[in-house]
Design a protein around this motif. Structure first.
Motif, PDB file in Angstrom:
ATOM      1  N   TYR A   1       5.594  -6.988  -8.440  1.00 27.98           N
ATOM      2  CA  TYR A   1       5.704  -6.267  -7.098  1.00 27.98           C
ATOM      3  C   TYR A   1       6.830  -7.193  -6.388  1.00 27.98           C
TER       4      TYR A   1
ATOM      5  N   ARG B   1       7.477  -5.668   1.584  1.00 32.84           N
ATOM      6  CA  ARG B   1       8.077  -4.990   0.225  1.00 32.84           C
ATOM      7  C   ARG B   1       6.600  -4.358  -0.508  1.00 32.84           C
TER       8      ARG B   1
ATOM      9  N   LYS C   1      10.415   2.905  -5.973  1.00 28.75           N
ATOM     10  CA  LYS C   1      10.343   1.432  -5.611  1.00 28.75           C
ATOM     11  C   LYS C   1      11.505   0.654  -5.893  1.00 28.75           C
TER      12      LYS C   1
ATOM     13  N   GLY D   1       5.334  -2.826  -9.263  1.00 30.66           N
ATOM     14  CA  GLY D   1       4.214  -2.844  -8.180  1.00 30.66           C
ATOM     15  C   GLY D   1       3.032  -3.514  -8.860  1.00 30.66           C
TER      16      GLY D   1
ATOM     17  N   ASP E   1       6.245  -0.630  -0.698  1.00 31.27           N
ATOM     18  CA  ASP E   1       6.388   0.183  -2.043  1.00 31.27           C
ATOM     19  C   ASP E   1       5.117   0.927  -2.416  1.00 31.27           C
TER      20      ASP E   1
ATOM     21  N   SER F   1       5.761   4.315  -1.636  1.00 31.47           N
ATOM     22  CA  SER F   1       6.879   5.095  -2.003  1.00 31.47           C
ATOM     23  C   SER F   1       7.057   5.545  -3.278  1.00 31.47           C
TER      24      SER F   1
ATOM     25  N   GLN G   1      -2.960   2.932  -5.137  1.00 27.88           N
ATOM     26  CA  GLN G   1      -1.513   2.379  -4.400  1.00 27.88           C
ATOM     27  C   GLN G   1      -2.221   2.597  -2.633  1.00 27.88           C
TER      28      GLN G   1
END
Length: 303
Positions: free
Chosen positions: A174, A77, A87, A13, A81, A84, A21
Motif C-alpha cells: 500500500y 495515500r 492506484k 493496496g 487509493d 480510486s 476498500q
C-alpha cells in the motif's frame, strides 16, 4: 540513476475487494485523524506548558512530531487509493515516499534511543543529570538524530535509484518500500538486498539491542531506589518499552531477512506505519500524570 521504461507504479493496496476498500477508507481515515489529533495535542501541550520543560518532554515533543509526519507518509495515500479505480504513483513520488518513510521512521528510532538515554542518566546518574542533559546538549542530540535519519534515507534512495525498472510495475503493497521495489527490478538484486539489510536491518537490530540493554541496566539500578521512586521510574520505562516492542518487532521482521516478500508483510507494516504513531500518544498520556495534568490546564485555559 538507471534508465527506466517505467514512469509510474501501481499500488496494489490492502485489498482488491470493493466492499473491503470502503471499509479500509472509513477505518483508516478515522485512525489517521485520531493519530494527528493525539500527536498534535502532545506537541501543543509540551510547547505551551511551563511544567514540561525537562529533556524527556523535549524528546517526546520530537517523537510526536515525527509520529505525525511518519503516519502522513503512508496513511493519506492508503485512504485515497481505497476509493480510486487506478492506484498509480509516479516514479518520483514513489522515490519521495521511500525517502520520507525511512527518514521519519529512522528519526523515531533515534529519538527513542535518546529517550532511553535520558531515563538512564536520570535514574543511574541523578546528581549529574542537569549537567549531562543540559538544554544545549539535548538540542544537539536531536539535530544529530535528524542528520542521522537523513543519511540513512539518502543511502536507501541511492540503492533504489541504481535499479532498472522495465516492467511489471505493480507494487504488491500500500506504499512504496524497499522489498516490493526490489522484487520489480529487472536485474539480480541480491547484492542490493544485502546492502539494504545491512542498512535498515542492522539499524533496527542494533537500536533494539541498545534499547533492551539500556532498560536492563535501568531496571537493575532501580533495586537501590525507594518504593515510590522505583514505582515512578518503572511506570515511565514501561511506557517506553511498550513503544519500543510495538515499533521494532514489525521493523525487524520486514528489514532483516533475505530478498523475499510475504502476503502478511502489508499487515505487519500497518503496525509500525499506522499503529505506532496512533498508540504513542495514548501510551505516553495515559501513563503519565504530568502530561495529563498539563493537558487539563491547557484545555481549561482555552475553554
Amino acid at each position: 540513476m538507471m534508465n527506466n521504461s517505467v514512469t509510474e507504479f501501481i499500488l496494489a493496496g490492502l485489498t482488491q475487494d470493493s466492499g473491503k476498500q470502503k471499509a479500509v477508507f472509513g477505518v483508516f481515515l478515522i485512525l489517521y485523524l485520531v493519530t494527528l489529533l493525539g500527536n498534535f495535542l502532545i506537541v501543543v501541550t509540551i510547547k505551551t506548558s511551563r511544567t514540561l520543560g525537562s529533556p524527556m518532554y523535549l524528546f517526546l515533543f520530537y517523537l510526536s512530531f515525527a509520529d505525525a509526519c511518519f503516519s502522513t507518509t503512508t496513511a493519506p495515500r492508503l485512504i485515497m487509493d481505497a476509493l480510486s479505480q487506478k492506484k498509480t504513483i509516479s516514479f518520483k513520488e514513489c522515490m519521495t515516499q521511500v525517502f520520507a518513510v525511512h527518514f521519519f521512521g529512522c528519526t523515531e528510532v533515534f529519538v527513542l534511543i535518546l529517550m532511553a538515554f535520558d531515563r538512564y542518566v536520570a535514574i543511574c546518574k541523578p546528581l549529574r543529570y542537569t549537567t549531562i542533559m543540559s538544554r544545549q546538549i539535548c538540542v544537539v542530540l536531536v539535530i544529530l538524530a535528524w542528520v542521522g535519519a537523513c543519511i540513512h534515507s539518502s543511502a536507501q534512495i541511492f540503492l533504489i535509484l541504481r535499479l532498472p525498472f522495465c516492467g511489471p510495475n505493480v507494487i504488491d503493497h500500500y506504499f512504496c518500500d524497499l522489498q516490493p521495489l526490489l522484487k520489480l527490478a529487472c536485474m539480480d538484486t541480491y547484492v542490493i538486498n544485502v546492502l539494504v539489510v545491512s542498512n535498515s536491518g542492522a539499524l533496527c537490530m542494533m537500536s533494539f539491542v541498545i534499547l533492551l540493554m539500556s532498560y536492563a541496566v535501568i531496571l537493575y539500578s532501580l533495586r537501590n531506589h525507594s518504593a515510590e521512586g522505583r514505582q515512578k521510574a518503572l511506570s515511565t520505562c514501561t511506557s517506553h518499552f511498550i513503544v519500543v516492542v510495538i515499533f521494532f518487532g514489525p521493523c525487524i521482521f520486514i528489514y532483516t531477512r533475505p530478498p523475499t516478500t510475504f502476503s502478511i508483510d502489508k499487515m505487519v507494516a500497518l503496525f509500525y506505519t499506522i499503529g505506532t504513531p496512533l498508540l504513542n500518544p495514548l501510551i505516553y498520556t495515559l501513563r503519565n500524570a504530568e502530561v495529563k495534568n498539563a493537558m487539563k490546564k491547557l484545555w481549561c485555559s482555552k475553554v
